[in-house]
Structures are given as structure tokens and as C-alpha cells.
Scaffold this active site. Structure first.
Site, PDB file in Angstrom:
ATOM      1  N   HIS A 203       0.860  -1.183   0.000  1.00 34.36           N
ATOM      2  CA  HIS A 203       0.000   0.000   0.000  1.00 34.36           C
ATOM      3  C   HIS A 203       0.896   1.232   0.000  1.00 34.36           C
ATOM      4  CE1 HIS A 203      -2.839   3.061   1.260  1.00 34.36           C
ATOM      5  NE2 HIS A 203      -3.836   2.191   1.250  1.00 34.36           N
TER       6      HIS A 203
ATOM      7  N   HIS B 214      -0.248   3.526  11.743  1.00 32.65           N
ATOM      8  CA  HIS B 214       0.679   4.614  11.443  1.00 32.65           C
ATOM      9  C   HIS B 214       0.847   5.531  12.650  1.00 32.65           C
ATOM     10  CE1 HIS B 214       1.763   8.157   8.516  1.00 32.65           C
ATOM     11  NE2 HIS B 214       2.838   7.496   8.906  1.00 32.65           N
TER      12      HIS B 214
ATOM     13  N   GLU C 154      -3.171  15.134  11.188  1.00 33.93           N
ATOM     14  CA  GLU C 154      -4.172  14.830  10.171  1.00 33.93           C
ATOM     15  C   GLU C 154      -5.592  15.142  10.656  1.00 33.93           C
ATOM     16  OE1 GLU C 154      -3.680  10.716   9.302  1.00 33.93           O
ATOM     17  OE2 GLU C 154      -1.558  10.886   8.801  1.00 33.93           O
TER      18      GLU C 154
ATOM     19  N   HIS D  41      -2.814   5.583  14.784  1.00 30.45           N
ATOM     20  CA  HIS D  41      -4.140   5.474  14.170  1.00 30.45           C
ATOM     21  C   HIS D  41      -4.070   4.418  13.076  1.00 30.45           C
ATOM     22  CE1 HIS D  41      -1.815   8.647  12.130  1.00 30.45           C
ATOM     23  NE2 HIS D  41      -2.377   8.220  11.009  1.00 30.45           N
TER      24      HIS D  41
END
Length: 453
Positions: A306, A349, A355, A385
Site C-alpha cells: 500500500h 501509522h 491529520e 491510528h
């Protein structure tokens, strides 16, 4: 005598069906709403046609490098010095500006909200802005703020400009008519628009629903631009031709009007006797635009793994540190998932960037439940998260055949600076107290023996 005339390029009355746009990003445009209103061969004639006044609007210092130098010449009914008189203090207490260290009792953590409530009172767009986070310092032109907006009334005789930064507006519910000094844009959900710093505008609602709702990124820093594609090459992501800048349109209205200003975090208002949206012609590269997110051409892994979410960057506001954004605007659009032997949702992450996310439409693949259209989440720097327990189990055990992730559009305002939560956001009734429980089902699988568990 009150007289209102709204004319777009070609002298037509401005309706949804007649609105026109010029394609391109950062182009040097020229447009006139009356024939011959735009001077040819020079910027500032001794006298302009139609009795107009010539005025320059600068979005960069005069001596900025040519590639980043931004200015437009406007030819207007009155010069801008007639669009402000003596200012009075104004108050929009829920619109905050960085640095803002509101006092509240909510501790540090990963946060998520359902949509902000519909207003019971009558609110215009300007009155309906609610700041969720701030970052940096507007006075030094560093950082950003993330806002939500909700409103139900038009800005009829009220106008606004923001000296603190440019406004990236992301409608989620209800289409907008954005009438700027330099033209009119109709912007619907799944489109965005950008209003440059210092540009006068008003926002009207279109449609028949009860409430209009969306998100705003107020960018205090260097202006948004297209990210470099690097080895991706000359195509894909957000292509310049898909950005649309409005043609000239003006409002000839002699009636009492109010001009609202945001300057260094404070609000002011002044009263004048006419509309300030009186630019009959203009040329230059400092201009508003809109963009349809459905035209974004995503790239991704076509064999395994990914990629980083930066491949979904639509716009970036750079800093002096190469590759480090003041703020990025990133989307997660419909796309095909084809990677082999791969956990396909976004991975877990911890990030030096902070963010703020919103959901315009559909579901977000890392959290199919709890994150709803109109909702918001905040994962500040270095806070972990990633997919919730349900999304992990589903993706970890899925048959890895090609799957189209469809009917979705999430976005992210990502900044290098920590995003400070406002008191309004900390005490918002739609804050999900149980958000952290979405990871509770991620149990230990390790038992010391080899093999896939």
C-alpha cells in the site's frame, strides 16, 4: 434608487446555465463582462473604458520569482478604497485563529465527531463557520485552521474578505454559489473551490434542503499549488486542465451593504452604499478556482503493498523545507484495489504530520462504521491510528481478487504543525466518547510459534 444588475462575460445575466469558466491552473487569464472593458497592451491607461478604475491585487511580493509571482489587474466601477469606510469591531466567536490555545478539559487523544448540529437560528455562511483546530501563527503566515461550516441563509448584502489566508472550501451537503470579485462559481458536493487571500466574496445557497454544511481549510502560509509528480511523470493526479476559473461578472447594486474583514484573527465590519463586487474586467494569475474531485486520476500499487497516502495529494501548500508541507489537501477517491498478498486498507501509522479528516460521501475503507458523511476525525502528530478492528479482520481474511472501492470520498488536511483543538470542538455534543473502542478488538495473535495466524 435600488438597482441590482449581475452580468457575466458577454453581458449575459448570470444564471447557473450561463456560468462560464476558463480551464487551467495558475494561468494568466483575461476576461471581460462588457466588450472593450479590458485594456489592451497596457495595465493602467490614463482613463479606462466605461469610466472604470484600474487596480492591482497582489498575492505575492512584487519581487517574488516569476514562477511564484501572483497578481491580477482589476477594472472596476469604484476603486477598493471606496469599498471600506471606518471600521467597527465585529465578533464571530466560533471562528478562531492560530495561535489559539483554548482552555478545555479534553485531554490529548485520537478524536472523532459526528456531523455538527443543524442550526436552530438563521445563519449565513460567515456566521456559520466553526473552528475545529488551529495550527501555526496567522500573523507570521505559517500554519492553517480546519473549520466546519453550517448555514441556512444567503449573504445578500454582506461581503467578506480574509486577510489572514486563502480559503479552501469543501461542500459536503448542499451546493454553493460563490460570488467573488472576479466571477461566480457554482460549487456542489464532490467539488471544491479556493478563494485567494484578500479577495472579496459572498456565498449564496442553491437548492431546497434545510441546511448547507461542509469544511474549510484556512491556509495561512504559501498558497496552494499542484504537487510535483516526480517519477509519476506528466499525467495523473489532479491535472491542470480540470481546474476552472470563473469569467468576469459584476454586481451593479446601489443599496446599503456591509463589508466584513478578518485581519490578524480579529473581525471588523464597515458599511457602504453599494456592492463591492464591481469588477467588470480583469487579467492576471491571482484568481479563484473550483475543481471537481471526480476528475482526480489516482495512481496506486498494481502488484503489492500500500503506497503512502501522499499519492492522493490534490493540492499542497509548501514550506521552505522541500517536501514538507504547510498543509496538504489529500483525497481518498473511488479506485481499484488489486494488490496481491497485501493488507489493502491504510496501514497502522504514527506520523510527524497532523491529520484532520472529513468524509464527503460514502464510507472510508479503514473505518466502515462510525465515520459518517459530514463527520470529522483528528489524529495529531505521533498519535497512533489506523483501521478499526472490524476493518482489519475483514481485510486480513478477504479473498484478494480485484475490488473496486466505489461510492466514497474522504479527504484530509495534513499539516507539519500540531493542530490545537478549540473549546468549541472539545465540547461539541457530537464528539464520539467511544471512538477509541474501535480498536479494542485488535487482540494479540503472537504465540511465539512460526506461521500465519
Amino acid at each position: 434608487m435600488d438597482q441590482t444588475s449581475i452580468q457575466a462575460s458577454g453581458g449575459e445575466s448570470a444564471t447557473a446555465s450561463t456560468l462560464k469558466y476558463m480551464p487551467g491552473f495558475g494561468n494568466d487569464f483575461e476576461t471581460e463582462s462588457l466588450p472593450g472593458a479590458l485594456p489592451q497592451g497596457q495595465n493602467s491607461p490614463q482613463k479606462c473604458n466605461y469610466g472604470l478604475y484600474a487596480e492591482q491585487l497582489s498575492g505575492s511580493p512584487f519581487t517574488a520569482p516569476r514562477g511564484t509571482n501572483e497578481r491580477s489587474w482589476l477594472y472596476r466601477i469604484r476603486p477598493s478604497v471606496r469599498h471600506t469606510r471606518r471600521f467597527s469591531n465585529a465578533s464571530y466567536p466560533l471562528w478562531k485563529t492560530a495561535p489559539c490555545l483554548d482552555e478545555h478539559s479534553l485531554p490529548l487523544g485520537q478524536l472523532r465527531w459526528d456531523p455538527i448540529p443543524a442550526p436552530e437560528e438563521r445563519l449565513t455562511f460567515l456566521e456559520g463557520v466553526r473552528t475545529i483546530t488551529t495550527a501555526g501563527d496567522a500573523a507570521t503566515q505559517v500554519g492553517m485552521s480546519a473549520h466546519a461550516y453550517v448555514f441556512n441563509q444567503d449573504m445578500v448584502d454582506d461581503y467578506f474578505f480574509n486577510a489572514d489566508g486563502e480559503l479552501l472550501i469543501v461542500p459536503q451537503l448542499g451546493a454553493l454559489r460563490v460570488f467573488t470579485e472576479m466571477g461566480i462559481m457554482d460549487v456542489e458536493p464532490l467539488e471544491i473551490c479556493l478563494i485567494p487571500r484578500g479577495m472579496m466574496f459572498k456565498i449564496l445557497k442553491t437548492g431546497e434542503q434545510a441546511v448547507w454544511r461542509g469544511y474549510i481549510c484556512e491556509n495561512y502560509g504559501a498558497k496552494f499549488t499542484l504537487p510535483d509528480r516526480g517519477p509519476i511523470g506528466a499525467n495523473c493526479l489532479a491535472n491542470p486542465r480540470d481546474f476552472k476559473t470563473p469569467v468576469a461578472a459584476f454586481e451593479d447594486k446601489e443599496t446599503p451593504c456591509r463589508v466584513h474583514v478578518k485581519w490578524c484573527g480579529k473581525f471588523y465590519v464597515t458599511e457602504i452604499g453599494h456592492s463591492p463586487l464591481d469588477v467588470v474586467a480583469w487579467h492576471g494569475n491571482y484568481a479563484p478556482f473550483k475543481y471537481d474531485l471526480r476528475t482526480f486520476s489516482p495512481v496506486g500499487a498494481i502488484r503489492f503493498d500500500h503506497p503512502d497516502p501522499s499519492i492522493f495529494s490534490v493540492l499542497t501548500a509548501p514550506t521552505e523545507d522541500a517536501g514538507t508541507a504547510n498543509v496538504d489537501f489529500v483525497i481518498f477517491p473511488p479506485r481499484w484495489l488489486v494488490a496481491e498478498h497485501t493488507f489493502r486498507p491504510p496501514w497502522y501509522h504514527r506520523n510527524i504530520m497532523s491529520e484532520f479528516m472529513g468524509l464527503i460521501h460514502g464510507q472510508y475503507d479503514a473505518k466502515e462504521e462510525g465515520f459518517v458523511p459530514g463527520g470529522m476525525s483528528l489524529h495529531n502528530m505521533m498519535l497512533p491510528h489506523g483501521p478499526d478492528a472490524l476493518a482489519f479482520e475483514k481485510a486480513a481474511n478477504a479473498e484478494l481478487k480485484p475490488v473496486k472501492l466505489d461510492h466514497t470520498m474522504a479527504f484530509m488536511f495534513e499539516t507539519r504543525y500540531p493542530q490545537q483543538l478549540t473549546k468549541y470542538a472539545a465540547e461539541l455534543e457530537t464528539l464520539q466518547d467511544d471512538y477509541l473502542e474501535c480498536w479494542d478488538g485488535l487482540e494479540r495473535k503472537f504465540d511465539g510459534t512460526p506461521g500465519i495466524k
